[in-house]
Design a protein around this motif. Structure first.
Motif, PDB file in Angstrom:
ATOM      1  N   TRP A  62     -27.217   3.956 -30.953  1.00 47.56           N
ATOM      2  CA  TRP A  62     -26.022   3.961 -30.115  1.00 47.56           C
ATOM      3  C   TRP A  62     -25.410   2.572 -30.132  1.00 47.56           C
ATOM      4  O   TRP A  62     -26.071   1.586 -29.786  1.00 47.56           O
ATOM      5  N   VAL A  63     -24.160   2.498 -30.543  1.00 44.78           N
ATOM      6  CA  VAL A  63     -23.455   1.221 -30.643  1.00 44.78           C
ATOM      7  C   VAL A  63     -22.262   1.240 -29.689  1.00 44.78           C
ATOM      8  O   VAL A  63     -21.493   2.203 -29.677  1.00 44.78           O
ATOM      9  N   LYS A  64     -22.127   0.200 -28.888  1.00 46.11           N
ATOM     10  CA  LYS A  64     -20.965   0.103 -27.994  1.00 46.11           C
ATOM     11  C   LYS A  64     -19.744  -0.296 -28.823  1.00 46.11           C
ATOM     12  O   LYS A  64     -19.199  -1.386 -28.713  1.00 46.11           O
ATOM     13  N   ALA A  65     -19.362   0.631 -29.678  1.00 50.54           N
ATOM     14  CA  ALA A  65     -18.203   0.454 -30.547  1.00 50.54           C
ATOM     15  C   ALA A  65     -17.435   1.766 -30.531  1.00 50.54           C
ATOM     16  O   ALA A  65     -17.705   2.655 -31.328  1.00 50.54           O
ATOM     17  N   GLY A  66     -16.534   1.895 -29.597  1.00 50.17           N
ATOM     18  CA  GLY A  66     -15.721   3.095 -29.490  1.00 50.17           C
ATOM     19  C   GLY A  66     -14.259   2.752 -29.624  1.00 50.17           C
ATOM     20  O   GLY A  66     -13.864   1.575 -29.704  1.00 50.17           O
ATOM     21  N   SER A  67     -13.421   3.760 -29.616  1.00 54.69           N
ATOM     22  CA  SER A  67     -11.992   3.520 -29.790  1.00 54.69           C
ATOM     23  C   SER A  67     -11.390   2.705 -28.657  1.00 54.69           C
ATOM     24  O   SER A  67     -10.321   2.111 -28.812  1.00 54.69           O
ATOM     25  N   VAL A  68     -12.077   2.656 -27.503  1.00 55.66           N
ATOM     26  CA  VAL A  68     -11.567   1.876 -26.378  1.00 55.66           C
ATOM     27  C   VAL A  68     -11.489   0.390 -26.705  1.00 55.66           C
ATOM     28  O   VAL A  68     -10.709  -0.362 -26.093  1.00 55.66           O
ATOM     29  N   TYR A  69     -12.274  -0.065 -27.662  1.00 57.66           N
ATOM     30  CA  TYR A  69     -12.320  -1.491 -28.006  1.00 57.66           C
ATOM     31  C   TYR A  69     -11.316  -1.861 -29.101  1.00 57.66           C
ATOM     32  O   TYR A  69     -11.293  -3.003 -29.566  1.00 57.66           O
ATOM     33  N   GLU A  70     -10.490  -0.920 -29.518  1.00 58.44           N
ATOM     34  CA  GLU A  70      -9.504  -1.180 -30.561  1.00 58.44           C
ATOM     35  C   GLU A  70      -8.179  -1.644 -29.959  1.00 58.44           C
ATOM     36  O   GLU A  70      -7.835  -1.308 -28.825  1.00 58.44           O
ATOM     37  N   THR A  71      -7.434  -2.393 -30.744  1.00 58.13           N
ATOM     38  CA  THR A  71      -6.034  -2.661 -30.407  1.00 58.13           C
ATOM     39  C   THR A  71      -5.188  -1.503 -30.932  1.00 58.13           C
ATOM     40  O   THR A  71      -5.684  -0.636 -31.667  1.00 58.13           O
ATOM     41  N   ASP A  72      -3.925  -1.489 -30.582  1.00 56.64           N
ATOM     42  CA  ASP A  72      -3.055  -0.416 -31.084  1.00 56.64           C
ATOM     43  C   ASP A  72      -3.025  -0.405 -32.606  1.00 56.64           C
ATOM     44  O   ASP A  72      -3.008   0.660 -33.235  1.00 56.64           O
ATOM     45  N   ARG A  73      -3.025  -1.598 -33.220  1.00 52.97           N
ATOM     46  CA  ARG A  73      -2.992  -1.655 -34.682  1.00 52.97           C
ATOM     47  C   ARG A  73      -4.302  -1.175 -35.296  1.00 52.97           C
ATOM     48  O   ARG A  73      -4.343  -0.741 -36.447  1.00 52.97           O
ATOM     49  N   GLU A  74      -5.390  -1.245 -34.515  1.00 49.66           N
ATOM     50  CA  GLU A  74      -6.702  -0.853 -35.022  1.00 49.66           C
ATOM     51  C   GLU A  74      -7.044   0.609 -34.728  1.00 49.66           C
ATOM     52  O   GLU A  74      -8.174   1.033 -34.971  1.00 49.66           O
ATOM     53  N   ALA A  75      -6.106   1.387 -34.233  1.00 53.50           N
ATOM     54  CA  ALA A  75      -6.400   2.770 -33.848  1.00 53.50           C
ATOM     55  C   ALA A  75      -7.037   3.547 -35.001  1.00 53.50           C
ATOM     56  O   ALA A  75      -6.432   3.696 -36.059  1.00 53.50           O
ATOM     57  N   GLY A  76      -8.254   4.029 -34.789  1.00 55.65           N
ATOM     58  CA  GLY A  76      -8.975   4.770 -35.818  1.00 55.65           C
ATOM     59  C   GLY A  76      -9.932   3.929 -36.631  1.00 55.65           C
ATOM     60  O   GLY A  76     -10.679   4.467 -37.462  1.00 55.65           O
ATOM     61  N   PRO A 193      -2.194   8.414 -39.065  1.00 56.17           N
ATOM     62  CA  PRO A 193      -2.108   8.228 -40.516  1.00 56.17           C
ATOM     63  C   PRO A 193      -1.668   6.827 -40.915  1.00 56.17           C
ATOM     64  O   PRO A 193      -2.212   6.243 -41.863  1.00 56.17           O
ATOM     65  N   GLU A 194      -0.694   6.274 -40.167  1.00 54.09           N
ATOM     66  CA  GLU A 194      -0.183   4.951 -40.554  1.00 54.09           C
ATOM     67  C   GLU A 194      -1.199   3.844 -40.311  1.00 54.09           C
ATOM     68  O   GLU A 194      -1.290   2.893 -41.103  1.00 54.09           O
ATOM     69  N   THR A 195      -1.987   3.940 -39.216  1.00 57.12           N
ATOM     70  CA  THR A 195      -2.977   2.887 -38.974  1.00 57.12           C
ATOM     71  C   THR A 195      -4.145   3.022 -39.950  1.00 57.12           C
ATOM     72  O   THR A 195      -4.611   2.019 -40.521  1.00 57.12           O
ATOM     73  N   VAL A 196      -4.634   4.239 -40.148  1.00 54.41           N
ATOM     74  CA  VAL A 196      -5.765   4.437 -41.058  1.00 54.41           C
ATOM     75  C   VAL A 196      -5.407   3.964 -42.467  1.00 54.41           C
ATOM     76  O   VAL A 196      -6.217   3.320 -43.156  1.00 54.41           O
TER      77      VAL A 196
END
Length: 893
Positions: A62-76, A193-196
């Motif tokens: 289990w890693v505390k690495a979820g989407s909550v820790y992303e910026t808008d540019r990092e979505a996904g 799609p654009e961020t990924v």
């Protein structure tokens, strides 16, 4: 919250701590016998729970690495990293990570959530070290090769397209986007799609440096192992990563919602999907979290819940309704999901708000409260039956609360929830200004909603007279017993076969009653009757109505429901072992005295017709359904198990009673029980309960017509507005009793799985699809062998060519010894892992006995799989993959 349980009472009564010598560990605590928690010197949290009921171990990181820790540019980005973790390290190339786990008979996968990412696998107990080695290598030493990254981004884009074709997934995305205005939960975990498309290797490495630090990880091991040794193994493989301080994160504060929000989308679907989500709900560690879970169970869990009784049963405004408390690490939601026809959306919404208001206006009864508390507690107990379920529970408490044993306090609070607590929380949560109403509707059918219209709460129905439970008793009968410890097989005096396996490690019991019937025994005129029978079986007996039955079952923390398949139909049940006697009495009453009341038949008719419409909302299922129709017709296997709208409308109570009398007989049935039982006592009880049961009439089972010979290709294209094209390419297969079954199973395993040819070549190397697999399905009379892929419409022709290439390759070139060994081990391991739960074991034994394979066929199956040779695989491929006669179904734009 996420539910599970492991001997909670013991955890409450005793807490023993001791220090053990674990390399690289600061301190290890045995918090209860067999339950260990340790912090490695680098900050990683190691947790081990011994459970010796099956020879497997579940390993989860289990890693505390979820989407909550992303910026808008990092979505996904977090989700893409989860994909890339399996794409190769310095030691292992692409495909080898999954291949190594599958090669020892294990399963490996991962998922990304809002607050965490989980890498998980289940392996035979002797391969714990292998699992830890593979996972630690993948997490700490992934190469993130730029070429692999570009390929995997295309796979994720296919996954995004796939999700956009699923109305329930779109509804969930719309709920989050509408309910949160600034908090990162508003973004989809998978990204856009654009961020990924924009992510680079440098983006990944920077994110990994922030979030993949040992102090932000937990390794959980649950299973058949020695706890102290397992801690040492975790330290060996995860303790060498350098210590780093925790990443500093400041998350925005979600402002209080001031007014109701409404959002909708349309797509080419047949049914309507609606959700109501209330904002401002507590997080995972709030004292109100257990209250919210009990409230959700009271309102929307089970047939006896308030919303199900009002909206689905009495008023028939919805086809389904359920409620849940979403309590993550950040601000949560109280969610209610409904399926319905668009023209009933306003009435359903108005009545929903009226029912929610009743909680604070009139309170809740003692019986309702107790039933809801029992449901929350028993959800913990039932998840004990798999190592994965236990590990998931330990992991979520460790990650979100910091204490792997925090479930003890949680369950204590659940037991102490009062009616006043429910009223207090309902008044706080169910405010219209905090409501988010979202819909995914058929094109041109989005209803206009009046959020100020609230229905008047209906008068509550009068209590039904509750008759005592019945059981069929008679004179003592003799039976022949063939005892193979720990399984007992008994033939009752009426010819019914009874199989009992004592498995006392978990305090639950599962029952499966299986009878010859199902789709194979239907005609075009009766198509769907067995599904209809199974759906209505528990909806009334000679002594009780549907509401009383569901209330009794759920008050026991149990479940009884009918099922229908290709060759069988029957009843399934599960109970806590302490409630087995009461549960079995009710089970026997439903089995022997169903009444199929006309009013309940009408209700079920509406729900079945809705399910038929909803089938068309899921294109992979549509494609497979059409494949079976083209392959098997006029044999019944070619028909829809739910029936057609015309046949379903023609079925009435008298038809269901006639089918029940004709097919439900002890001579053509098996009942299997697995769990915390005494076999001798249970045999006596079931003999007393069922021994004098006789069939109402002697049935002559029909012989269905054979499929039309497949002498040349048959194909069909279904035009649908969708983001993906779905392709099924297949052939006639074999039967459950054919000697060819084992070679075909191995052939399918060579092609399937993350280490299989289809995944590695069509997904990993060519990025054609997110989902690609082979589908091997043996039947009693006939079987099928097919290939499935879901891809972008522009890749349709390329995907078909790639599938044909793999077919010609498997026919023309011998498989390698390594491929064969991986496939055999993966099949054997997957089979054994799949039989962890009491219900799975009971169904497996019952079906095998009914089909004439023997209740103990499971061991025979594994042995026969391990005996398959390379030559047999090639012979099976050449025999069954006839490139001149096949079925091709394409659904999409």
């Amino acid at each position: 919250m996420l539910f599970s349980l492991k001997t909670i009472i013991l955890m409450i009564l005793v807490s023993v701590s001791l220090t053990v010598a674990v390399p690289l560990a600061v301190m290890a605590k045995e918090q209860m016998p067999g339950f260990f928690s340790s912090r490695l010197n680098n900050g990683l949290h190691a947790v081990v729970k011994e459970s010796h009921r099956a020879p497997v171990v579940a390993v989860q990181v289990w890693v505390k690495a979820g989407s909550v820790y992303e910026t808008d540019r990092e979505a996904g980005l977090t989700h893409l990293i989860e994909h890339m973790i399996f794409k190769g390290t310095e030691k292992r190339g692409p495909g080898q990570i999954a291949g190594e786990i599958e090669g020892v008979g294990g399963q490996i996968n991962a998922y990304t959530s809002l607050d965490y990412t989980v890498y998980h696998c289940v392996v035979p107990k002797d391969y714990l070290g292998t699992a830890l080695d593979v996972l630690s290598d993948a997490i700490f030493h992934s190469k993130f090769d730029p070429e692999e990254l570009e390929r995997e981004k295309k796979v994720v884009l296919e996954e995004i397209r796939m999700r956009e074709d699923q109305p329930r997934t779109r509804l969930s995305r719309l709920v989050m986007n509408t309910s949160y205005s600034v908090y990162p939960y508003r973004r989809p975990v998978i990204g856009f799609p654009e961020t990924v498309s924009s992510f680079t290797r440098d983006d990944i490495l920077k994110y990994m440096a922030r979030r993949y630090r040992p102090c932000q990880m937990s390794v959980v091991v649950v299973g058949d192992c020695d706890g102290k040794d397992a801690l040492k193994e975790i330290g060996k493989f995860f303790g060498n990563a350098p210590a780093q301080p925790a990443d500093s994160v400041v998350l925005p504060v979600e402002p209080e919602q001031k007014q109701v929000r409404v959002a909708s989308e349309t797509m080419e679907i047949k049914d309507g999907y609606m959700a109501v989500a209330f904002s401002g709900v507590a997080d995972f560690n709030s004292p109100d979290a257990p209250v919210l879970d009990v409230l959700a169970a009271l309102l929307g869990s089970g047939e006896s819940s308030r919303l199900s009784l009002a909206l689905k049963d009495r008023m028939q405004l919805v086809h389904s309704v359920d409620a849940s408390a979403f309590t993550p690490a950040g601000p949560g939601l109280f969610e209610i999901f409904l399926t319905l026809t668009p023209d009933k959306a306003q009435a359903a919404l108005s009545q929903l708000f009226a029912e929610l208001a009743l909680v604070s206006q009139k309170g809740v009864s003692r019986e309702e409260l107790e039933r809801a508390r029992i449901q929350v507690e028993t959800s913990f107990v039932y998840s004990q039956e798999t190592m994965e379920g236990e590990a998931r529970k330990v992991g979520v408490f460790t990650t979100l609360s910091g204490d792997p044993a925090a479930e003890t306090e949680y369950l204590t609070r659940v037991r102490s929830v009062t009616a006043q607590d429910l009223v207090r929380v309902a008044e706080k949560v169910f405010k219209k200004a905090h409501a988010n109403v979202v819909m995914v509707m058929p094109e041109g059918q989005v209803p206009e909603l009046d959020m100020n219209a609230t229905a008047t709460a209906p008068a509550e129905p009068a209590d039904e007279k509750k008759e005592p439970s019945i059981s069929v008793t008679g004179v003592e009968t003799s039976y022949a017993e063939n005892l193979v410890h720990p399984v007992r097989k008994v033939t009752l005096s009426n010819g019914l076969t009874l199989i009992i396996e004592s498995a006392p490690e978990v305090p639950t019991v599962s029952v499966r009653f299986v009878c010859l019937g199902g789709l194979r025994y239907e005609t075009p005129e009766t198509n769907g009757i067995f599904n209809f029978l199974a759906s209505t079986w528990t909806r009334g007996t000679t002594f009780r109505n549907a509401q009383t039955i569901s209330s009794m079952i759920e008050g026991l923390g149990g479940r009884i429901k009918g099922f229908s398949g290709q060759n069988t139909y029957g009843l399934e049940a599960r109970f806590l072992s302490q409630n087995l006697d009461k549960g079995l009495d009710l089970f026997g009453e439903i089995l022997l005295r169903p009444s199929f009341p006309e009013d309940e038949v009408e209700k079920q008719r509406t729900l079945i017709l809705a399910r038929i419409r909803q089938q068309d909302d899921y294109l992979p299922g549509v494609t497979i359904r059409e494949f079976r129709r083209l392959l098997f017709s006029p044999h019944p296997y070619g028909m829809n198990p739910l029936g057609t709208p015309e046949t379903v409308r023609s079925i009435h109570s008298a038809d269901l009673k006639a089918a029940y009398r004709k097919f439900t007989s002890p001579e053509h049935s098996v009942i299997a029980v697995v769990g915390d039982v005494d076999p001798a006592e249970l045999t006596t009880k079931i003999e007393s309960m069922l021994g004098q049961w006789r069939a109402a009439e002697q049935a002559v089972l029909p012989s269905p017509p054979p499929p039309a010979p497949l002498e040349s290709p048959r194909s069909i294209t279904l035009k649908r507005e969708s983001q993906q094209t779905h392709i099924v390419l297949g052939f006639p297969g074999t039967t459950l009793t054919s000697p060819d079954r084992y070679a075909l199973d191995v052939l399918s395993a060579i092609l399937s799985g993350q280490g299989g040819r289809l995944f590695m070549n069509l997904r990993d190397k060519e990025s054609l699809a997110y989902s690609v697999t082979s589908l091997e399905s043996p039947g009693l009379d006939y079987g099928s062998f097919a290939f499935y892929i879901g891809c972008a419409p522009t890749k349709k022709n390329q995907a078909q060519k790639a599938m044909w290439r793999e077919i010609y390759r498997i026919i023309g070139d011998p498989v390698s010894e390594a491929e064969l060994e991986r496939a055999r081990n993966w099949l054997a391991g997957r089979h054994e892992i799949g039989l962890q739960t009491h219900g799975a074991k009971a169904l497996d034994m019952a079906l095998n006995e009914l089909y004439g394979l023997g209740y103990d066929y499971s061991a025979t199956y594994v042995r026969r799989i391990r005996e398959v040779t390379r030559a047999q695989v090639m012979d099976a491929a050449r025999k069954y993959l006839d490139t001149s006669a096949y079925i091709l179904v394409i659904a999409g734009p």
